[in-house]
Design a protein around this motif. Structure first.
Motif, PDB file in Angstrom:
ATOM      1  N   ARG A 121       0.828  -1.205   0.000  1.00 13.83           N
ATOM      2  CA  ARG A 121       0.000   0.000   0.000  1.00 13.83           C
ATOM      3  C   ARG A 121       0.859   1.250   0.000  1.00 13.83           C
ATOM      4  O   ARG A 121       2.007   1.224   0.419  1.00 13.83           O
ATOM      5  N   LYS A 122       0.261   2.333  -0.468  1.00  8.46           N
ATOM      6  CA  LYS A 122       0.948   3.634  -0.428  1.00  8.46           C
ATOM      7  C   LYS A 122       0.637   4.296   0.901  1.00  8.46           C
ATOM      8  O   LYS A 122      -0.495   4.219   1.365  1.00  8.46           O
ATOM      9  N   GLY A 123       1.616   4.952   1.491  1.00  6.76           N
ATOM     10  CA  GLY A 123       1.374   5.665   2.739  1.00  6.76           C
ATOM     11  C   GLY A 123       2.331   5.216   3.820  1.00  6.76           C
ATOM     12  O   GLY A 123       3.219   4.412   3.580  1.00  6.76           O
ATOM     13  N   ARG A 124       2.133   5.781   5.010  1.00  5.88           N
ATOM     14  CA  ARG A 124       2.956   5.521   6.203  1.00  5.88           C
ATOM     15  C   ARG A 124       4.419   5.889   6.002  1.00  5.88           C
ATOM     16  O   ARG A 124       4.987   6.637   6.762  1.00  5.88           O
ATOM     17  N   VAL A 125       5.065   5.321   4.983  1.00  8.63           N
ATOM     18  CA  VAL A 125       6.489   5.581   4.767  1.00  8.63           C
ATOM     19  C   VAL A 125       6.658   6.772   3.821  1.00  8.63           C
ATOM     20  O   VAL A 125       5.828   6.990   2.939  1.00  8.63           O
ATOM     21  N   LYS A 126       7.729   7.532   4.070  1.00  7.42           N
ATOM     22  CA  LYS A 126       8.007   8.683   3.212  1.00  7.42           C
ATOM     23  C   LYS A 126       9.474   8.684   2.831  1.00  7.42           C
ATOM     24  O   LYS A 126      10.338   8.517   3.684  1.00  7.42           O
ATOM     25  N   ILE A 127       9.742   8.841   1.547  1.00  3.16           N
ATOM     26  CA  ILE A 127      11.132   8.914   1.081  1.00  3.16           C
ATOM     27  C   ILE A 127      11.423  10.351   0.656  1.00  3.16           C
ATOM     28  O   ILE A 127      10.621  10.985  -0.017  1.00  3.16           O
ATOM     29  N   ASP A 128      12.534  10.858   1.106  1.00  2.00           N
ATOM     30  CA  ASP A 128      12.952  12.206   0.735  1.00  2.00           C
ATOM     31  C   ASP A 128      14.289  12.156   0.024  1.00  2.00           C
ATOM     32  O   ASP A 128      15.269  11.623   0.553  1.00  2.00           O
ATOM     33  N   LEU A 129      14.299  12.716  -1.179  1.00  2.60           N
ATOM     34  CA  LEU A 129      15.517  12.858  -1.983  1.00  2.60           C
ATOM     35  C   LEU A 129      15.333  14.152  -2.758  1.00  2.60           C
ATOM     36  O   LEU A 129      14.201  14.503  -3.077  1.00  2.60           O
ATOM     37  N   PRO A 130      16.412  14.843  -3.085  1.00  2.00           N
ATOM     38  CA  PRO A 130      16.209  16.006  -3.949  1.00  2.00           C
ATOM     39  C   PRO A 130      15.675  15.552  -5.305  1.00  2.00           C
ATOM     40  O   PRO A 130      16.071  14.507  -5.821  1.00  2.00           O
ATOM     41  N   VAL A 131      14.742  16.318  -5.869  1.00  2.00           N
ATOM     42  CA  VAL A 131      14.130  15.931  -7.140  1.00  2.00           C
ATOM     43  C   VAL A 131      15.110  16.142  -8.292  1.00  2.00           C
ATOM     44  O   VAL A 131      15.119  15.405  -9.271  1.00  2.00           O
ATOM     45  N   LEU A 132      15.948  17.160  -8.148  1.00  2.00           N
ATOM     46  CA  LEU A 132      16.966  17.432  -9.173  1.00  2.00           C
ATOM     47  C   LEU A 132      18.335  17.337  -8.503  1.00  2.00           C
ATOM     48  O   LEU A 132      18.611  18.043  -7.537  1.00  2.00           O
TER      49      LEU A 132
ATOM     50  N   SER B 215      21.596  13.194  -0.520  1.00  2.00           N
ATOM     51  CA  SER B 215      20.952  12.985   0.787  1.00  2.00           C
ATOM     52  C   SER B 215      19.644  12.230   0.642  1.00  2.00           C
ATOM     53  O   SER B 215      18.761  12.631  -0.115  1.00  2.00           O
ATOM     54  N   LEU B 216      19.558  11.139   1.377  1.00  2.00           N
ATOM     55  CA  LEU B 216      18.345  10.316   1.374  1.00  2.00           C
ATOM     56  C   LEU B 216      17.802  10.284   2.791  1.00  2.00           C
ATOM     57  O   LEU B 216      18.562  10.132   3.756  1.00  2.00           O
ATOM     58  N   ARG B 217      16.493  10.419   2.916  1.00  2.00           N
ATOM     59  CA  ARG B 217      15.873  10.266   4.226  1.00  2.00           C
ATOM     60  C   ARG B 217      14.630   9.408   4.078  1.00  2.00           C
ATOM     61  O   ARG B 217      13.823   9.619   3.172  1.00  2.00           O
ATOM     62  N   VAL B 218      14.511   8.424   4.934  1.00  2.00           N
ATOM     63  CA  VAL B 218      13.317   7.594   4.960  1.00  2.00           C
ATOM     64  C   VAL B 218      12.697   7.757   6.345  1.00  2.00           C
ATOM     65  O   VAL B 218      13.398   7.688   7.354  1.00  2.00           O
ATOM     66  N   SER B 219      11.397   7.988   6.367  1.00  2.00           N
ATOM     67  CA  SER B 219      10.742   8.214   7.659  1.00  2.00           C
ATOM     68  C   SER B 219       9.295   7.750   7.583  1.00  2.00           C
ATOM     69  O   SER B 219       8.801   7.404   6.511  1.00  2.00           O
ATOM     70  N   VAL B 220       8.634   7.743   8.743  1.00  2.00           N
ATOM     71  CA  VAL B 220       7.198   7.450   8.740  1.00  2.00           C
ATOM     72  C   VAL B 220       6.454   8.767   8.836  1.00  2.00           C
ATOM     73  O   VAL B 220       6.933   9.733   9.427  1.00  2.00           O
TER      74      VAL B 220
ATOM     75  N   LEU C 156      10.418   0.976   1.098  1.00  2.00           N
ATOM     76  CA  LEU C 156       9.399   0.052   1.563  1.00  2.00           C
ATOM     77  C   LEU C 156       9.485   0.032   3.088  1.00  2.00           C
ATOM     78  O   LEU C 156      10.574   0.061   3.647  1.00  2.00           O
ATOM     79  N   ALA C 157       8.357  -0.029   3.745  1.00  4.20           N
ATOM     80  CA  ALA C 157       8.349  -0.170   5.199  1.00  4.20           C
ATOM     81  C   ALA C 157       7.580  -1.435   5.550  1.00  4.20           C
ATOM     82  O   ALA C 157       6.514  -1.698   5.009  1.00  4.20           O
ATOM     83  N   LYS C 158       8.168  -2.212   6.450  1.00  5.61           N
ATOM     84  CA  LYS C 158       7.514  -3.420   6.934  1.00  5.61           C
ATOM     85  C   LYS C 158       7.087  -3.152   8.376  1.00  5.61           C
ATOM     86  O   LYS C 158       7.917  -2.781   9.207  1.00  5.61           O
ATOM     87  N   CYS C 159       5.808  -3.336   8.650  1.00  9.82           N
ATOM     88  CA  CYS C 159       5.288  -3.002   9.976  1.00  9.82           C
ATOM     89  C   CYS C 159       5.044  -4.255  10.802  1.00  9.82           C
ATOM     90  O   CYS C 159       4.948  -5.360  10.274  1.00  9.82           O
ATOM     91  N   ALA C 160       4.923  -4.034  12.128  1.00  6.72           N
ATOM     92  CA  ALA C 160       4.746  -5.154  13.051  1.00  6.72           C
ATOM     93  C   ALA C 160       3.415  -5.873  12.821  1.00  6.72           C
ATOM     94  O   ALA C 160       3.268  -7.045  13.164  1.00  6.72           O
ATOM     95  N   ASP C 161       2.445  -5.174  12.236  1.00  4.01           N
ATOM     96  CA  ASP C 161       1.158  -5.832  11.953  1.00  4.01           C
ATOM     97  C   ASP C 161       1.205  -6.611  10.640  1.00  4.01           C
ATOM     98  O   ASP C 161       0.188  -7.109  10.167  1.00  4.01           O
ATOM     99  N   GLY C 162       2.394  -6.694  10.041  1.00  4.52           N
ATOM    100  CA  GLY C 162       2.557  -7.479   8.818  1.00  4.52           C
ATOM    101  C   GLY C 162       2.322  -6.694   7.544  1.00  4.52           C
ATOM    102  O   GLY C 162       2.554  -7.198   6.449  1.00  4.52           O
ATOM    103  N   SER C 163       1.864  -5.456   7.680  1.00  4.94           N
ATOM    104  CA  SER C 163       1.559  -4.676   6.481  1.00  4.94           C
ATOM    105  C   SER C 163       2.833  -4.123   5.844  1.00  4.94           C
ATOM    106  O   SER C 163       3.854  -3.948   6.507  1.00  4.94           O
ATOM    107  N   ILE C 164       2.754  -3.877   4.546  1.00  3.51           N
ATOM    108  CA  ILE C 164       3.881  -3.372   3.768  1.00  3.51           C
ATOM    109  C   ILE C 164       3.454  -2.073   3.095  1.00  3.51           C
ATOM    110  O   ILE C 164       2.398  -2.011   2.471  1.00  3.51           O
ATOM    111  N   TRP C 165       4.303  -1.065   3.221  1.00  4.04           N
ATOM    112  CA  TRP C 165       3.968   0.263   2.693  1.00  4.04           C
ATOM    113  C   TRP C 165       5.085   0.744   1.780  1.00  4.04           C
ATOM    114  O   TRP C 165       6.249   0.406   1.979  1.00  4.04           O
ATOM    115  N   LEU C 166       4.696   1.565   0.803  1.00  6.47           N
ATOM    116  CA  LEU C 166       5.659   1.964  -0.213  1.00  6.47           C
ATOM    117  C   LEU C 166       5.563   3.454  -0.503  1.00  6.47           C
ATOM    118  O   LEU C 166       4.491   4.028  -0.480  1.00  6.47           O
ATOM    119  N   ASP C 167       6.693   4.039  -0.772  1.00  7.10           N
ATOM    120  CA  ASP C 167       6.731   5.394  -1.307  1.00  7.10           C
ATOM    121  C   ASP C 167       7.842   5.429  -2.348  1.00  7.10           C
ATOM    122  O   ASP C 167       8.812   4.669  -2.260  1.00  7.10           O
TER     123      ASP C 167
END
Lengths: 106, 149
Positions: free
Chosen positions: B47-58, B66-71, B125-136
């Protein structure tokens, strides 16, 4: 592989997150490049980074050649009690470096 | 006579050797990344959501980006993120990094610096304790590529 900067705050409040920041001097040679004579330059990267706090693993990173030279990592740990924060990393030639810092939790 | 055969054999061998020399690194493809994602997600819907990826677009110089991954927001304990997985569709290898969080890990935010071989899509991709998988994912435009000099 022994030059590095590691940073954590000296003190933290119980239940609060503190940030761990590390900068490790390493070529992180991708293994995709060739030298001037055209011979492939062998891969040489840090493959694994582990942070333990109070003896338990809190953060682990598996790294690949896509990580830039001199890897930088920043992440958060939740403060519980005063104790050691150990940071260690291993490259694909089996070299491991570890550093332990102490945090005081108020 | 035998020297002629040797020469032919040598020429044949050299030809094979040339064929075996890769023109460059085998490039990761969308399919490689999809396969890696499948390894982690299995049959779990992504699913989309929960996880957020940050990288410069250009990106001007792709040797250190610089890469940042967060919820996106803090999650209840039973939904906490256990791991982040980062993939690049246009690098020589699909894997970029995997980050695993233990019981005392704090807020799920990891920062590092990566190499990008070309303009491409980078996926977290984020893997959560409830087994769900999230993507950004984010599309990055690279002016000067890394990895190959």
């Amino acid at each position: 592989m022994n030059r590095h900067l590691v940073n954590i705050p000296k003190t933290a409040r119980k239940g609060e997150d503190f940030e761990v920041k590390v900068l490790l001097a390493h070529v992180m040679e991708t293994g995709h490049r060739r030298d001037d004579a055209g011979a492939p330059i062998p891969r040489h990267i840090i493959e694994r980074f582990i942070c333990t706090y109070l003896g338990a693993e809190v953060f682990r990173a598996d790294l690949f050649p896509a990580i830039a030279a001199n890897p930088y990592l920043a992440f958060f740990v939740t403060a519980e009690t005063s104790g050691p924060v150990t940071l260690s990393w291993t490259d694909d030639r089996g070299t491991t470096v570890a550093e332990t810092l102490d945090i005081v939790v108020e | 006579m035998s020297s002629g055969l040797d020469r032919r054999r040598f020429a044949f061998g050299a030809g094979i050797a040339l064929l075996a020399l890769p023109a460059g690194p085998a490039w990761a493809t969308k399919a490689d990344v999809a396969a890696k994602i499948k390894e982690i997600a299995g049959a779990t819907p992504i699913r989309k959501g929960r996880v957020k990826i940050d990288l410069p677009v250009l990106v001007e110089s792709a040797n250190s980006v610089s890469l940042r991954v967060s919820v996106e927001q803090s999650l209840p304990h039973d939904q906490r993120v256990l791991s982040f997985h980062v993939f690049a569709e246009g690098n020589p290898l699909p894997n970029v990094a995997h980050f695993h969080f233990g019981p005392r890990a704090g807020r799920r935010m990891v920062a590092t610096r990566i190499r990008l071989a070309d303009s491409q899509t980078v996926i977290a991709l984020a893997k959560c304790a409830d087994g769900s998988i999230w993507l950004d994912s984010i599309e990055v435009l690279v002016a000067l590529a890394a990895c190959l000099d």
